[in-house]
Design a protein around this motif. Structure first.
Motif, PDB file in Angstrom:
ATOM      1  N   LYS A 135       0.818  -1.291  -0.109  1.00 22.46           N
ATOM      2  CA  LYS A 135       0.122  -0.018   0.146  1.00 22.46           C
ATOM      3  C   LYS A 135       0.689   1.223  -0.147  1.00 22.46           C
ATOM      4  O   LYS A 135       0.273   2.345   0.294  1.00 22.46           O
ATOM      5  CB  LYS A 135      -1.070   0.022   1.341  1.00 22.46           C
ATOM      6  N   SER A 178       3.732   2.044   9.212  1.00 17.96           N
ATOM      7  CA  SER A 178       3.408   3.280   8.104  1.00 17.96           C
ATOM      8  C   SER A 178       4.036   4.574   8.411  1.00 17.96           C
ATOM      9  O   SER A 178       4.596   5.261   7.411  1.00 17.96           O
ATOM     10  CB  SER A 178       1.668   3.439   7.964  1.00 17.96           C
ATOM     11  N   ALA A 214     -10.678   5.182   5.422  1.00 15.66           N
ATOM     12  CA  ALA A 214      -9.551   5.001   4.537  1.00 15.66           C
ATOM     13  C   ALA A 214      -8.787   6.123   5.360  1.00 15.66           C
ATOM     14  O   ALA A 214      -9.098   7.278   5.578  1.00 15.66           O
ATOM     15  CB  ALA A 214      -9.668   5.165   3.274  1.00 15.66           C
ATOM     16  N   ILE A 224      -4.513   8.005   4.652  1.00 18.43           N
ATOM     17  CA  ILE A 224      -3.374   7.757   3.996  1.00 18.43           C
ATOM     18  C   ILE A 224      -2.332   8.672   4.645  1.00 18.43           C
ATOM     19  O   ILE A 224      -2.622  10.162   5.082  1.00 18.43           O
ATOM     20  CB  ILE A 224      -3.634   8.575   2.693  1.00 18.43           C
ATOM     21  N   ASN A 228       3.740   8.229   0.162  1.00 14.18           N
ATOM     22  CA  ASN A 228       2.120   8.025   0.112  1.00 14.18           C
ATOM     23  C   ASN A 228       1.930   6.564   0.573  1.00 14.18           C
ATOM     24  O   ASN A 228       1.959   5.533  -0.061  1.00 14.18           O
ATOM     25  CB  ASN A 228       1.728   8.091  -1.197  1.00 14.18           C
ATOM     26  N   GLU A 263      -1.140   3.894   2.558  1.00 11.31           N
ATOM     27  CA  GLU A 263      -2.486   3.850   2.893  1.00 11.31           C
ATOM     28  C   GLU A 263      -2.526   2.902   4.272  1.00 11.31           C
ATOM     29  O   GLU A 263      -1.493   1.883   4.553  1.00 11.31           O
ATOM     30  CB  GLU A 263      -3.223   2.984   2.025  1.00 11.31           C
TER      31      GLU A 263
END
Lengths: 368, 368
Positions: A104, B266, B288, B290, B301, B303
C-alpha cells in the motif's frame, strides 16, 4: 526502466554495494548507488572513488524481472526505503523520477544521471591470477592485515603484500611487527602486488561461500566472489625487503611453548596496569613465566604456566596489544615463542604448524 | 581494609554504581568508586556530582567476607581488573595502596582518600512516600519520560512530574507533546515533585526485581530497589499547569481506531521521505487513511486500514517521530486517536484502557 524484484534480494545486494558508499564522497554522484537493469541481470554498483563494489542479480522472471531496461543513480535513501518495504517491490523510472511501489506504499525519488557514474573496471573473467576457497582467503587476510600500518607516514606499509611464485606469500608490517603466511599453490606466473589493507578487510565483509578469484593489472585489483565484484587501486612503490628481518632457526636462544588462551588472558590482565604505553615485561625462568607492568599509579604481576622451555632464561619487554592481536589470529591451542635476545625481534607461531608458514614477528621495546 | 569477595558479585555491584561515574567529573575524587567495608556489608558508591548510586553487598562469610574494616576510593581501572579476574578476589588496603590478588594475578593500585568522598544522602528507610512493584514503576517511566524536553531552555521541562494525592499522576512534556499516566494508589499525603528524566531513566538501568521505594525531601529524591540506592537532586521551579491542555471528551470531532503495529510501520515508511523536518500529513476519510510526506527530492504515500472511524473527515500534519515514540510506549494492539480539528492537540491512547489513564498528546504542525 521498469522492474519487479523481491525485497530481500534487493536489500541484500544494496547492503553489499552500500558498504563502500560514503556521504562524504568527493564526487556527488558517488553518494548514490547505480541501479542498472538489463534483460539478463540487475546490476548494483557502489563506490567511494577508490573502492568499488558491484553486485549482479540475474533476471529469472520470478525473484527478479526486468520489464524495461534502463539505469539510474538512486540516493542512499533508496536503501532505507527498501529495508522497510514488503515482499515485492515494483520500480518505474523515467528521466530523473523513480517511483517505488510495494503493497500500500508509493514513493517518488529524484535520481541522478546514470551516464555520469564512473565505469566499472573490466577484466577477462576467465583469467584470474589466483583462485582460492573463501575460507582459505579469509584465513590469510585475518592472519596478516591487522599488522599493516594505520599511519600514512609510509603509505606502502598500509597495504598487504602478495607475492605469487612457486608459492604464495602474504605479508603485512607496520615496522614494529610483521605477519606472514605462506602456502603452496599452483600459479601461472610470478607476480607481486601491494593491496590496501582497507580493501582486503572490506572484501571480508562481502565475501560469499564460493571461491574468491583475484584479477590484477598495473593499477587495479579486482576480486570476484559469487555474484559480487570488489575492485580497488593497488599501492604504488616498492615493498620493503622483509625476508631478512625474519630470524633463522639457529638464532634462537630461548624457545617456550604456552597455552594460547592462558597467555592471551594473562596479557590482557597484565596490560591493564599499563594503560599509558601498553608495554609489558615478560620474565622467563625454568618452567615459570611472569608477565608484569608498572606505571606510576598501578602495578600488575601475572604468573603463566609454561608447557615447555628450552634455552636460556630471558627478560624482555614488548607491546602487549601486538602479541594479543597475533595470538587472536591463531587457530591453535598451543603457541611457540622463539627469542634471540631482549633486543632482537621474536616470533610466535602455532605449535602444530611449521614455523615459517605462519609467522607473527614482534620487535621488543627497550626499557632502559 | 581486608576482604575476600566473589568476582561476579563485586563485578555486578561495580557495574551498577559505575553507571553514573564519568571521567569528566568536576571533582577528581568522583572519577573513582568508593569501596567501604564494614563487618555487616561492603558498600559501593559511584556519583557524577548530581546523581549517586549506592549498592550494598551483605557480609555472609562466604561470597563476601570482611577481615578488616576500612574504606578507599578506587580508580575506575579497578572495574576493568575485576572483570578479568578469577572467581575469588582478595583485597588488601593500607594507606593509599591497594593490593588485589586473585589466582596467579596480583595488582597494586593507588587509591584516593575515602574521607574526602561526598556523604551519601540519608533517609528514614521505613517511610517511603511511594512504593511500587518494579514492573509497574518501569511501565510508568517508559510511558512518560521520553516526552520530557531534551533542551535546557526551560529546565523544569527536562523533568518528569510526579503528583501524589488520592491517585498518582506522572507527566512529562516538551511543550510539543505530552505523556501522562494516572493510577490509583493508597498514599500517605499530597506531594508534588519534578525529577530529572535522566534520573528516572538511569534508575531503569539498575532496577531489580524487588519493589521500588521512593523517598523525598525538598532537594533530594532517593529510590531504593533491592540492595541498590539511587539518589538525585530534584528540579526547582513550578511545573506548568498541564491539566488544561488536555481536551475533554466533548471536544472530539473525529475519533479513529487503528492497528498499532500497522500505524507504526506506516509512520516509519512515510517519514523516510521527510528527513528534513519529520513532518507527515494524515488524511482521514470514511474508512480510509493516508499518510504522506513531500520533500524537494522525495515523496511518500502510504495507505492505512482503519478499524473504525467516527465523526468528520480531517487532514492534519504532525511530527512523525512524536507519534512513533508514543505508539512504542503502548502495550496494546489497537490504538484510539481522538482529534478536535487540524489546529488543536490530539490524543492517542490504548483502545482497551480508559483514555484519561494513559494519554499521549501531540500538537499538530501548521503547514500553510
Amino acid at each position: 526502466m521498469q522492474l519487479k524484484i523481491s525485497k530481500e534480494v534487493l536489500k541484500e545486494g544494496l547492503l553489499k554495494v552500500n558498504a563502500v558508499v560514503t556521504s562524504k564522497a568527493t564526487i556527488p554522484i558517488l553518494t548514490g548507488i547505480l541501479l542498472h537493469a538489463t534483460k539478463e541481470e540487475v546490476i548494483l554498483i557502489g563506490s567511494d572513488g577508490t573502492e568499488t563494489v558491484k553486485h549482479c542479480l540475474p533476471v529469472d522472471g520470478e525473484v527478479v524481472d526486468v520489464v524495461e531496461e534502463g539505469a539510474a543513480v538512486v540516493p542512499s535513501r533508496f536503501l532505507t526505503i527498501v529495508k522497510k518495504l514488503n515482499k515485492e517491490i515494483n520500480i518505474f523510472h523515467d528521466d530523473s523520477n523513480m517511483k517505488i511501489k510495494s503493497g500500500k506504499s508509493l514513493f517518488e525519488l529524484n535520481c541522478m544521471d546514470a551516464t555520469e557514474y564512473p565505469k566499472f573496471v573490466e577484466f577477462n573473467l576467465d583469467e584470474p591470477c589466483l583462485t582460492m576457497s573463501s575460507s582459505e582467503f579469509k584465513g590469510i587476510i585475518q592472519k596478516t592485515s591487522f599488522s599493516a600500518s594505520k599511519a600514512e607516514t609510509r603509505p606502502i606499509l598500509t597495504g598487504v603484500h602478495f607475492k605469487l611464485g612457486d608459492k604464495i606469500t602474504v605479508s603485512a608490517t607496520d615496522s614494529h611487527r610483521l605477519s606472514q603466511i605462506s602456502c603452496d599453490k599452483e600459479l601461472s606466473g610470478d607476480l607481486e602486488v601491494v593491496i590496501p589493507a582497507k580493501t582486503v578487510e572490506g572484501l571480508l565483509k562481502v565475501i560469499e561461500s564460493d571461491d574468491v578469484c583475484m584479477y590484477l593489472d598495473k593499477h587495479q585489483v579486482m576480486y570476484k566472489t559469487g555474484a559480487t565484484f570488489y575492485s580497488s587501486r593497488v599501492l604504488d612503490g616498492n615493498y620493503p625487503e622483509i625476508s631478512r628481518l625474519i630470524p633463522n632457526g639457529e638464532d634462537f636462544n630461548t624457545v617456550v611453548e604456552m597455552n594460547k588462551s592462558e597467555l592471551l588472558q594473562s596479557l590482557e590482565l597484565a596490560s591493564i596496569a599499563s594503560e599509558k604505553n601498553g608495554v609489558v615485561k615478560l620474565e622467563l625462568k625454568e618452567n615459570a613465566a611472569i608477565l608484569s607492568s608498572n606505571e606510576e599509579t598501578s602495578k600488575s604481576n601475572v604468573e603463566i604456566t609454561l608447557s615447555s622451555m628450552e634455552g636460556k632464561e630471558l627478560i624482555i619487554s614488548f607491546n602487549a596489544s601486538y602479541m594479543i592481536e597475533a595470538l587472536k589470529s591463531m587457530d591453535t591451542e598451543e603457541v611457540t615463542v622463539s627469542f634471540n635476545n631482549d633486543q632482537r625481534p621474536f616470533i610466535l607461531h602455532p605449535s602444530d604448524i611449521d614455523e615459517y608458514n605462519e609467522i607473527q614477528l614482534i620487535l621488543p621495546v627497550r626499557t632502559y
